[in-house]
Scaffold this motif. Structure first.
Motif, mmCIF file in Angstrom:
data_model
loop_
_atom_site.group_PDB
_atom_site.id
_atom_site.type_symbol
_atom_site.label_atom_id
_atom_site.label_comp_id
_atom_site.label_asym_id
_atom_site.label_seq_id
_atom_site.Cartn_x
_atom_site.Cartn_y
_atom_site.Cartn_z
ATOM 1 N N SER A 101 20.216 154.262 100.798
ATOM 2 C CA SER A 101 19.052 153.374 100.660
ATOM 3 C C SER A 101 19.159 152.242 101.696
ATOM 4 C CB SER A 101 19.024 152.763 99.258
ATOM 5 O OG SER A 101 20.055 151.804 99.164
ATOM 6 N N GLN A 102 18.045 151.550 101.913
ATOM 7 C CA GLN A 102 18.050 150.439 102.883
ATOM 8 C C GLN A 102 19.076 149.373 102.481
ATOM 9 O OE1 GLN A 102 14.376 149.591 104.754
ATOM 10 N NE2 GLN A 102 14.701 147.382 104.691
ATOM 11 N N ASP A 154 21.839 149.797 100.802
ATOM 12 C CA ASP A 154 23.197 150.297 101.068
ATOM 13 C C ASP A 154 23.522 150.193 102.557
ATOM 14 O OD1 ASP A 154 23.662 150.828 98.457
ATOM 15 O OD2 ASP A 154 23.118 152.963 98.580
#
Ligand code: 13P
Ligand code: SF4
Length: 302
Positions: free
Chosen positions: A2-3, A5
């Protein structure tokens, strides 16, 4: 991933590598949001020279990262996408410039930072959009060969009592901002302040309230009492302007003014460049030393 992460991992790697993220005002919003320093060409060169990080990840175009390497050769300078070039910088190369210098041996060569290291190495002074006028004024000679942006050169010439020879370079993105765009927006929003970049054509500059570098535009917005602004430069800057001034309204002078090279860096590519320590910007030592002289002269002026 994800962004969130990706951003978390970028932060970890920055600490592990002692890296700093320098980001130009035209970059993608999500890249601007993770910058350690966000700025114009002049501010970014100053940061590159001053940082004590071991690694600089440069989110901008090639000449900007190359300038960082020229100023800090002992540091590892990385670009998330090394193919991010500047078409204006590619409009001048070392050989034709040498020929032009032979035609005008009495001229001081002032070169816009939007140029290669090899071109800077042949120049007396560098300048950016923020300091072109003061650099030209500081040269002792009465004749200037201005390279490569004809429009920034004309802007400097308007403020200096010197003879100018212009290289015929231009920014294809700023060419897409037309005088008719400004005329229409002035009719629609008569209270708006119009701020444009000096790479715009003379007819656009003549219709502006202020002609400024990208960081100059950001500073002017903060000082001004106006509520609405027409912004005549690459549209990526609107993200920063809106984030810093949520109560003000910003209208791009032209939605067409998008620099595709400035959008090549993504969060994923920033992460990969920190993971692999790639792609590294290199400058040949003799060229670097000569290019640095022109940049140092600029930095000494302001
Ligand atoms: P600034 O130095 O004003 O940020 O401009 C750089 C640039 O490439 C403009 O197109
Ligand atoms: Fe080069 Fe123009 Fe893009 Fe700036 S906006 S990097 S001058 S092509």
């Amino acid at each position: 991933m994800s962004q969130n992460d990706i951003v978390r991992r970028i932060d970890e790697l920055k600490r592990e590598r002692n890296a700093v993220l320098l980001v130009h005002n035209y970059q993608r919003p999500e890249v601007q949001d993770i910058a350690d320093f966000l700025g114009d060409s002049l501010g970014l060169s100053r940061q590159a020279a001053a940082t004590d990080a071991n690694v600089i990840v440069f989110c901008g175009v090639h000449f900007m990262a190359e300038t960082a390497k020229i100023l800090s050769p002992e540091k590892t300078v990385l670009m998330p996408d090394i193919h991010a070039g500047c078409p204006m910088a590619n409009m001048v190369t070392a050989e034709p410039l040498a020929a032009m210098k032979r035609e005008h041996p009495d001229a001081t060569v002032v070169t816009y930072v939007n140029s290669s290291a090899a071109v800077k190495a042949q120049s007396d002074y560098c300048c950016t959009s923020a300091n072109a006028v003061s650099v030209v004024q500081a040269t002792r000679n009465s004749k200037v060969l201005f390279v490569p942006d004809r429009h920034l050169g004309e802007f400097a010439a308007e403020h200096c009592d010197k003879e100018f020879v212009f290289w015929e370079g231009f920014c294809p993105i700023h060419m897409k901002i037309l005088a008719e765009d400004i005329v229409r927006l002035r009719e629609q929003c008569p209270d708006a302040e119009v701020l444009v970049h000096p790479e715009c054509t003379a007819d656009v500059r003549a219709l502006a309230d202020h002609i400024l570098s990208t960081t100059g535009i950001c500073q002017r917005v903060q000082e001004s009492d106006a509520e609405t602004f027409v912004i005549g430069t690459e549209v990526g800057i609107l993200h920063r302007l809106r984030r810093e001034n949520p109560e003000k309204r910003f209208i791009p002078a032209s939605e067409r003014a998008v620099c595709p090279n400035m959008k090549l860096a993504t969060l994923e590519k920033v992460l990969w460049s920190l993971e692999d320590l790639a792609e590294e910007v290199q400058v040949e030592e003799d060229i670097r030393r000569r290019a640095k002289r022109a940049i140092d002269r600029m930095v000494a002026i302001g």
